[in-house]
Design an enzyme around this catalytic site. Structure first.
Site, PDB file in Angstrom:
ATOM      1  N   LYS A  23       0.842  -1.212   0.000  1.00 37.75           N
ATOM      2  CA  LYS A  23       0.000   0.000   0.000  1.00 37.75           C
ATOM      3  C   LYS A  23       0.869   1.251   0.000  1.00 37.75           C
ATOM      4  O   LYS A  23       0.676   2.183  -0.782  1.00 37.75           O
ATOM      5  CB  LYS A  23      -0.909   0.016   1.241  1.00 37.75           C
ATOM      6  N   ASN A  24       1.875   1.271   0.891  1.00 35.76           N
ATOM      7  CA  ASN A  24       2.673   2.486   1.079  1.00 35.76           C
ATOM      8  C   ASN A  24       3.700   2.724  -0.019  1.00 35.76           C
ATOM      9  O   ASN A  24       4.419   3.712   0.017  1.00 35.76           O
ATOM     10  CB  ASN A  24       3.336   2.458   2.465  1.00 35.76           C
ATOM     11  N   CYS A 118      -4.419  12.052  13.038  1.00 37.00           N
ATOM     12  CA  CYS A 118      -5.238  10.839  13.098  1.00 37.00           C
ATOM     13  C   CYS A 118      -5.003  10.192  14.450  1.00 37.00           C
ATOM     14  O   CYS A 118      -4.255  10.735  15.277  1.00 37.00           O
ATOM     15  CB  CYS A 118      -4.904   9.895  11.947  1.00 37.00           C
ATOM     16  N   ARG A 123       0.656  14.417  13.298  1.00 37.46           N
ATOM     17  CA  ARG A 123       1.131  14.219  11.914  1.00 37.46           C
ATOM     18  C   ARG A 123       1.126  15.503  11.076  1.00 37.46           C
ATOM     19  O   ARG A 123       0.468  15.580  10.030  1.00 37.46           O
ATOM     20  CB  ARG A 123       0.352  13.113  11.233  1.00 37.46           C
ATOM     21  N   ASP A 307       4.969   0.465  12.100  1.00 41.40           N
ATOM     22  CA  ASP A 307       3.740  -0.178  11.617  1.00 41.40           C
ATOM     23  C   ASP A 307       3.633  -1.638  12.029  1.00 41.40           C
ATOM     24  O   ASP A 307       2.627  -2.295  11.735  1.00 41.40           O
ATOM     25  CB  ASP A 307       3.659  -0.075  10.083  1.00 41.40           C
ATOM     26  N   ARG A 399      -8.373  -0.908   5.174  1.00 41.16           N
ATOM     27  CA  ARG A 399      -7.594   0.128   4.485  1.00 41.16           C
ATOM     28  C   ARG A 399      -6.217  -0.381   4.085  1.00 41.16           C
ATOM     29  O   ARG A 399      -5.588   0.160   3.177  1.00 41.16           O
ATOM     30  CB  ARG A 399      -7.418   1.348   5.395  1.00 41.16           C
TER      31      ARG A 399
HETATM   32  C1  EPZ Z   1       4.271   6.819   6.310  1.00 40.92           C
HETATM   33  O1  EPZ Z   1       3.487   7.865   6.900  1.00 40.92           O
HETATM   34  C2  EPZ Z   1       3.345   5.593   6.250  1.00 40.92           C
HETATM   35  N1  EPZ Z   1       2.188   5.915   5.447  1.00 40.92           N
HETATM   36  C3  EPZ Z   1       2.909   5.213   7.657  1.00 40.92           C
HETATM   37  O2  EPZ Z   1       2.157   4.000   7.569  1.00 40.92           O
HETATM   38  C4  EPZ Z   1       4.137   4.933   8.498  1.00 40.92           C
HETATM   39  O3  EPZ Z   1       3.748   4.687   9.830  1.00 40.92           O
HETATM   40  C5  EPZ Z   1       5.088   6.154   8.483  1.00 40.92           C
HETATM   41  O4  EPZ Z   1       5.419   6.502   7.120  1.00 40.92           O
HETATM   42  C6  EPZ Z   1       6.384   5.889   9.218  1.00 40.92           C
HETATM   43  O5  EPZ Z   1       7.016   4.771   8.715  1.00 40.92           O
HETATM   44  C7  EPZ Z   1       2.304   5.880   4.091  1.00 40.92           C
HETATM   45  O6  EPZ Z   1       3.351   5.617   3.518  1.00 40.92           O
HETATM   46  C8  EPZ Z   1       1.072   6.180   3.309  1.00 40.92           C
HETATM   47  P1  EPZ Z   1       6.357  10.292   8.280  1.00 40.92           P
HETATM   48  P2  EPZ Z   1       4.014   9.388   6.875  1.00 40.92           P
HETATM   49  O7  EPZ Z   1       6.193  11.524   7.475  1.00 40.92           O
HETATM   50  O8  EPZ Z   1       4.660   9.662   5.571  1.00 40.92           O
HETATM   51  C9  EPZ Z   1       6.507  13.526  11.812  1.00 40.92           C
HETATM   52  C10 EPZ Z   1       0.354   2.536   7.930  1.00 40.92           C
HETATM   53  O9  EPZ Z   1       0.020   1.946   8.969  1.00 40.92           O
HETATM   54  N2  EPZ Z   1       6.456  14.545  10.722  1.00 40.92           N
HETATM   55  O10 EPZ Z   1       7.589   9.508   8.128  1.00 40.92           O
HETATM   56  O11 EPZ Z   1       2.891  10.249   7.294  1.00 40.92           O
HETATM   57  C11 EPZ Z   1       5.169  12.786  11.946  1.00 40.92           C
HETATM   58  O12 EPZ Z   1       4.247  13.497  12.702  1.00 40.92           O
HETATM   59  C12 EPZ Z   1       0.784   4.019   7.990  1.00 40.92           C
HETATM   60  O13 EPZ Z   1       0.396   2.015   6.802  1.00 40.92           O
HETATM   61  C13 EPZ Z   1       6.545  15.884  11.041  1.00 40.92           C
HETATM   62  O14 EPZ Z   1       6.667  16.248  12.208  1.00 40.92           O
HETATM   63  O15 EPZ Z   1       5.105   9.318   8.042  1.00 40.92           O
HETATM   64  C14 EPZ Z   1       5.578  11.477  12.574  1.00 40.92           C
HETATM   65  O16 EPZ Z   1       5.654  11.630  13.951  1.00 40.92           O
HETATM   66  C15 EPZ Z   1       0.534   4.621   9.340  1.00 40.92           C
HETATM   67  N3  EPZ Z   1       6.473  16.786  10.032  1.00 40.92           N
HETATM   68  C16 EPZ Z   1       6.961  11.247  11.979  1.00 40.92           C
HETATM   69  O17 EPZ Z   1       7.436  12.506  11.478  1.00 40.92           O
HETATM   70  C17 EPZ Z   1       6.331  16.418   8.710  1.00 40.92           C
HETATM   71  O18 EPZ Z   1       6.258  17.278   7.810  1.00 40.92           O
HETATM   72  C18 EPZ Z   1       6.970  10.224  10.839  1.00 40.92           C
HETATM   73  O19 EPZ Z   1       6.112  10.668   9.822  1.00 40.92           O
HETATM   74  C19 EPZ Z   1       6.248  15.048   8.404  1.00 40.92           C
HETATM   75  C20 EPZ Z   1       6.310  14.108   9.433  1.00 40.92           C
END
Ligand code: EPZ
Length: 424
Positions: A23-24, A118, A123, A307, A399
């Protein structure tokens, strides 16, 4: 499928489950199609999931023509498309924010409602916006939406404060149509990023460094369509491997890239699980009775994936000894704890650390999935529980898992959305 699942547990699972596409990985590659003009991108091995359908709906609203059959998605993008993303779709799925970079780079403007938080955390997308601003975009927040515009993005050097997966993907895609070279530092190294970079290269992009902490991109305006393949879903694979472990079963997960989850395999060996792999399949043997407690901290790839944290906590709740699980990626990714405790788990939370004292067994119960991976953890707990467990909130699980009920039944699980339900 009904929004609840009933599991009569206690049966050691036995057999092979084929892994779905990731998915990701599919979501960002679908968003990348927006970089094309009058061309078609075809993705193979795309999982049939609610989130994929949401991305299909979003791309259609923006003007793309899409077909989705047999795990193959074909996206034809015309010369002119819309640059405004509708709020309902962004609120439905955070990954919708991955169209921001491609739209802005392609159209010189984009309007996108802020995705909001969420259940697992606030996020924010500040790193996405900061990077686009560094490339020369003007970014304004008006009425809860991002209004971005540019006369043409310029390549530059961007250091990410945190190796965010989404920010890396958005900035990588934007840099493809930017003028000159962009260097992205401290970026995410997840296999999904590598799959995106490979797909962009098939479209004609010039990228180096995917999988390392530094990406170097040469702006290349004229891209072409093509065929790309989505990698196996390492998170789904880990979930099925852990289903084998928690049920004391003998399960093989096929069509995987074992290197993608070295961190889990290392932890399973530490926990005395019989784990073996050959080629593109991984197998676990009956190990529940000798399961030993471990400690782990979730980290960006190649560290232990956040995850898989809830699913591993369900397994460690039945281990001998006390496990310590630290969640360092999301600030509130322990919502499954209260539900596991309803089933008899002994878990104490101290800030972002869970102290998990092993218990002999779970008690069957009615529990609620609060998000995708929490739901998977509760299903695993149900598989290990004598009697009937009812997991509500299956909408979350759909999902991210294609046919989880069918896959688990195929290796012997007594699982269905209507077992024993007179009116089912
Ligand atoms: C991706 O989310 C995945 N989703 C998530 O999978 C996964 O948990 C996550 O990466 C971490 O591996 C998809 O790929 C669609 P991040 P993403 O940006 O891109 C902070 C699942 O279960 N952050 O790496 O949203 C954020 O708040 C889902 O399949 C900022 O502060 O993750 C978080 O604490 C859930 N500012 C951390 O970084 C930003 O601009 C990691 O977020 C961006 C992120």
């Amino acid at each position: 499928m009904e929004d609840k699942l009933k599991i009569v547990g206690g049966t050691p699972l036995k057999g092979t489950i084929k892994t779905q596409g990731a998915k990701n990985a599919a979501l960002p590659v679908m968003a990348a199609s927006l970089l094309l003009k009058n061309a078609t991108l075809t993705l193979e091995n795309v999982p049939k999931l609610k989130d994929i359908t949401t991305m299909v709906d979003l791309l259609k609203v923006l003007g793309a023509d899409i077909s989705f059959h047999d795990h193959k998605v074909s996206i034809s993008v015309p010369d002119s498309i819309s640059w405004e993303t509708p709020a309902p779709l962004v609120q439905k799925m955070r990954a919708s924010s991955l169209v921001l970079g491609p739209l802005l780079a392609r159209e010189g403007r984009a309007v996108m409602p802020l995705p909001g938080g969420c259940s697992i955390g606030s996020r924010p997308i500040d790193l996405h916006l900061k990077g686009l601003a560094k490339m020369g975009a003007s970014i304004e927040l008006q009425h809860g939406a991002v209004h971005a515009s540019t006369k043409g993005l310029k390549g530059c050097r961007i250091y990410l404060d945190f190796p965010s997966v989404g920010a890396t993907e958005n900035l990588l895609m934007a840099a493809i149509l930017a003028e000159g070279e962009t260097v992205l530092e401290n970026v995410a190294r997840e296999p999904e990023i590598v799959n995106l970079a490979d797909s962009l290269r098939t479209m004609g992009a010039k990228i180096e460094g995917e999988g390392t902490g530094v990406l170097r991109i040469q702006g290349s305006p004229d891209l072409q369509g093509g065929n790309v393949r989505i990698i196996p879903d390492r998170i789904a694979a880990c979930t099925y491997i852990l289903a084998g472990v928690i049920s004391d079963g003998e399960v093989t997960v096929s069509d995987v890239i074992p290197q993608h989850f070295d961190s889990l395999l290392a932890k399973l060996e530490e926990a005395s699980v019989d784990v073996s792999f050959d080629g593109n399949s991984v197998s676990v043997g009956p190990s529940r009775k000798k399961l030993k407690a471990i400690s782990l901290k979730t980290l960006p790839y190649p560290g232990f994936p956040t995850d898989v944290q809830p699913q591993l906590m369900a397994v460690m709740s039945l281990a001998q000894g006390t496990s310590v699980i630290k969640e360092s990626i999301f600030e509130s990714r322990f919502l499954h704890v209260s539900e596991l405790k309803k089933m008899g788990a002994d878990v104490e939370l101290q800030g972002n650390t869970a102290i998990v004292k092993g218990v002999n067994h779970f008690n069957c119960s009615e529990v609620m999935a609060t998000d995708l991976r929490a739901g998977a953890a509760l299903i695993l707990a149900g598989l290990a529980t004598e009697g009937e467990t009812v997991v509500h909130g299956m909408g979350h699980v759909e999902r991210g898992y294609e046919n989880i009920e069918v896959n688990l039944s195929s290796v012997g699980a007594k699982i269905a959305s209507d077992i024993g339900d007179e009116d089912g």
